[in-house]
Structures are given as structure tokens and as C-alpha cells.
Scaffold this active site. Structure first.
Site, mmCIF file in Angstrom:
data_model
loop_
_atom_site.group_PDB
_atom_site.id
_atom_site.type_symbol
_atom_site.label_atom_id
_atom_site.label_comp_id
_atom_site.label_asym_id
_atom_site.label_seq_id
_atom_site.Cartn_x
_atom_site.Cartn_y
_atom_site.Cartn_z
ATOM 1 N N GLU A 145 0.848 -1.194 0.000
ATOM 2 C CA GLU A 145 0.000 0.000 0.000
ATOM 3 C C GLU A 145 0.888 1.251 0.000
ATOM 4 O O GLU A 145 1.975 1.257 0.570
ATOM 5 C CB GLU A 145 -0.888 -0.005 1.248
ATOM 6 C CG GLU A 145 -1.853 1.165 1.327
ATOM 7 C CD GLU A 145 -2.697 1.169 2.591
ATOM 8 O OE1 GLU A 145 -3.779 1.772 2.573
ATOM 9 O OE2 GLU A 145 -2.268 0.563 3.610
ATOM 10 N N LYS A 168 -9.906 1.096 -2.167
ATOM 11 C CA LYS A 168 -10.079 0.664 -0.769
ATOM 12 C C LYS A 168 -11.440 1.094 -0.233
ATOM 13 O O LYS A 168 -11.815 2.268 -0.308
ATOM 14 C CB LYS A 168 -8.945 1.270 0.059
ATOM 15 C CG LYS A 168 -8.894 0.812 1.507
ATOM 16 C CD LYS A 168 -7.672 1.438 2.177
ATOM 17 C CE LYS A 168 -7.489 1.008 3.626
ATOM 18 N NZ LYS A 168 -6.290 1.650 4.220
ATOM 19 N N CYS A 190 -5.140 -3.355 3.149
ATOM 20 C CA CYS A 190 -4.814 -3.055 4.550
ATOM 21 C C CYS A 190 -6.002 -3.182 5.511
ATOM 22 O O CYS A 190 -6.402 -4.280 5.858
ATOM 23 C CB CYS A 190 -4.176 -1.665 4.625
ATOM 24 S SG CYS A 190 -3.248 -1.360 6.157
#
Length: 283
Positions: free
Chosen positions: A41, A114, A156
């Protein structure tokens, strides 16, 4: 399929980060000859002020980070998972934290922004407010790889939301990517256990390239946990990077997915709770 996770220490210097990404990728390709490399990321930018992070965003298709990943894919004939790139969102005041998968020719085959924003306070009192810079995505993403494998994309903080991973598995994913910039405080207790749980419940390979080291922010420095990792569908760690920038490589076998899912078909056994009682979950 040989897969390599690239572990970086990105900071608030895009040119330096891209130089680091190139150097690590070239070294890993020469040493391990992977079929696919996965970056972490925020591979092109970590840290700085919120305004710095907004300014670092790219028009993804024409930006330097995308160009680097496409070049690596085409020149070496490998798949490249970009980790995430700060994507400039048209007509929006916030970016998107976007992950892409490129095939062996450099052609984009999947794009995911995300979904879950990291807005929280860590145990040491550091406050994170990702939604001030990034807007959440709205769709899951999968793409066919090779040898019958299908990729699912996450990022994440997504790893704390099991329902996303089950949705990807039910959509056909057998290799789930989790590029991350996990904090040191939460990483020590949660990084490996959460990723192993996601592998076990989806009976999928989990590929998690991570940031390591620290980067500057207005009130000091933030420390990342590292420990990039590859986990098999039984939940066993098969490769893990050590401290500092580097990489780890493992061979992903599609037969292992079929074996685990065949012997323990938990995805077929799922049930949903409704006002009328428990019902099977349709495939």
C-alpha cells in the site's frame, strides 16, 4: 505460480520511492524469477501533511507509478500488482486509494479502490483519519490469473472486515491480495492473526506486501510493522520478509485451494440469519 511480495519503506518523496520500488523489483526478479510481484500500500507516497497526500495523487492511467508497473510487467513478462496508488478522483476533493493488477503484457485487468477507511486511534495515542484524504470505494474486484487461479483485491484495513473476504471467495477468488501500511502498534498483535484468519475462512492464498520502517508526518514520525507475508489456504505461513526493505517469494499451487475446499467445504456450508430463521447462503 511463483509470487513475490515486495517490502518497501516509502516516504514523502515520490521519485525516491519509485527508484526504491524499481530496485527492489529488479533484484527480486533476478534472484527469484517470480511470475508475479506485489507491491505494498502507498508504494509511491507515505507521510507528509494531508495537503501533501492530496497533492501526491495521480491520474492513475497516465501517472509515473502506473507507468513503472506497466514497464516492469511488459519488460519482464510478469504479472504486477501495484499495491496502491493515490488516485486523483475527478470532481472530488479527496483521492481514492487504488490497487491495480496488470497482466504479463502490462494490460490492466482489475482495479479496486479501498472500501474501509482507517479512522481510528492506535494504542499509543496516534490518530489516523484516512477519510479526510481518501474517499471509500464501492465495489469488489476480481480477475482471472493463470492456472485456474482468480485474484481478489483488498487493501490493509479491509482485513478487519471478514464479510468482504467471504464475498470475494464466493465471487471465485482463490488468491487475495492485501497490500498494507500496517502500524507498528496494531501490527505486533493483529497483522499475522488477521491475515491467517482471512486465509482460513476463505480457503484462499493470501498475499500481503507491506510497508516497513518509518515516514514523516507533521507531528513526528509513524512506524510501520512490515513482515510482508504469503499464507496458504490452510492458514500456514509459507513465506515472510524480515525487517527492512526486501522481499519474500513462494509458489502458489491452485491444487492446494481445491484440496482444502474439497475436504472442508465451509463456503458451501454458510448460513444467513433472517427474521424467518437460518437459511442457506446461495452460491
Amino acid at each position: 505460480m511463483r509470487v513475490t511480495v515486495i517490502q518497501m519503506n516509502s516516504v514523502n518523496d515520490k521519485a525516491a520511492n519509485l527508484d526504491q520500488a524499481r530496485a527492489l523489483a529488479e533484484a527480486a526478479i533476478a534472484a527469484d524469477r517470480p511470475d508475479l510481484i506485489s507491491f505494498p500500500e502507498n508504494m509511491s507516497w507515505c507521510g507528509g501533511s494531508p495537503s501533501d497526500r492530496l497533492a501526491a495523487a495521480e491520474q492513475v492511467d497516465t501517472g509515473p507509478t502506473y507507468a513503472l508497473c506497466r514497464e516492469l510487467a511488459a519488460r519482464h513478462g510478469i504479472w504486477v500488482h501495484t499495491g496502491t496508488i493515490p488516485e486523483r478522483a475527478p470532481e472530488e476533493t479527496r483521492n481514492r486509494n487504488t490497487s491495480l493488477l496488470l497482466d504479463r503484457t502490462g494490460r490492466e485487468v482489475a482495479r479496486y479502490s479501498k472500501i474501509h477507511m482507517f479512522d481510528m486511534e492506535t494504542p499509543d495515542g496516534q490518530v489516523y483519519n484516512e477519510s479526510s484524504v481518501n474517499q471509500p470505494g464501492a465495489h469488489i474486484a476480481t480477475a482471472a490469473l493463470e492456472d485456474g487461479l482468480t485474484a481478489g483485491l483488498t487493501v490493509c484495513y479491509d482485513m478487519r472486515f471478514a464479510e468482504l473476504y467471504v464475498a470475494l471467495a464466493r465471487a471465485g477468488a482463490s488468491v487475495i491480495f492485501v497490500p498494507a501500511a500496517f502500524t507498528m502498534q496494531t501490527g505486533r498483535d493483529h497483522w499475522e492473526v488477521l491475515l491467517r484468519a482471512r486465509a482460513i475462512e476463505t480457503q484462499s492464498w493470501v498475499v500481503a506486501a507491506a510497508q516497513t520502517g518509518d515516514f514523516p508526518v507533521p507531528d513526528g514520525r509513524r512506524q510501520m510493522y512490515g513482515r510482508s507475508i504469503i499464507i496458504n489456504p490452510w492458514g500456514t505461513v509459507v513465506a515472510q520478509a524480515s525487517d527492512g526493505p526486501g522481499w519474500a517469494t513462494a509458489t502458489i499451487d491452485p491444487a492446494r485451494v481445491a484440496q482444502v475446499r474439497g475436504r472442508m467445504p465451509t463456503l458451501q456450508h454458510r448460513r444467513a440469519w433472517t427474521d424467518d430463521g437460518v437459511v442457506p447462503v446461495e452460491a
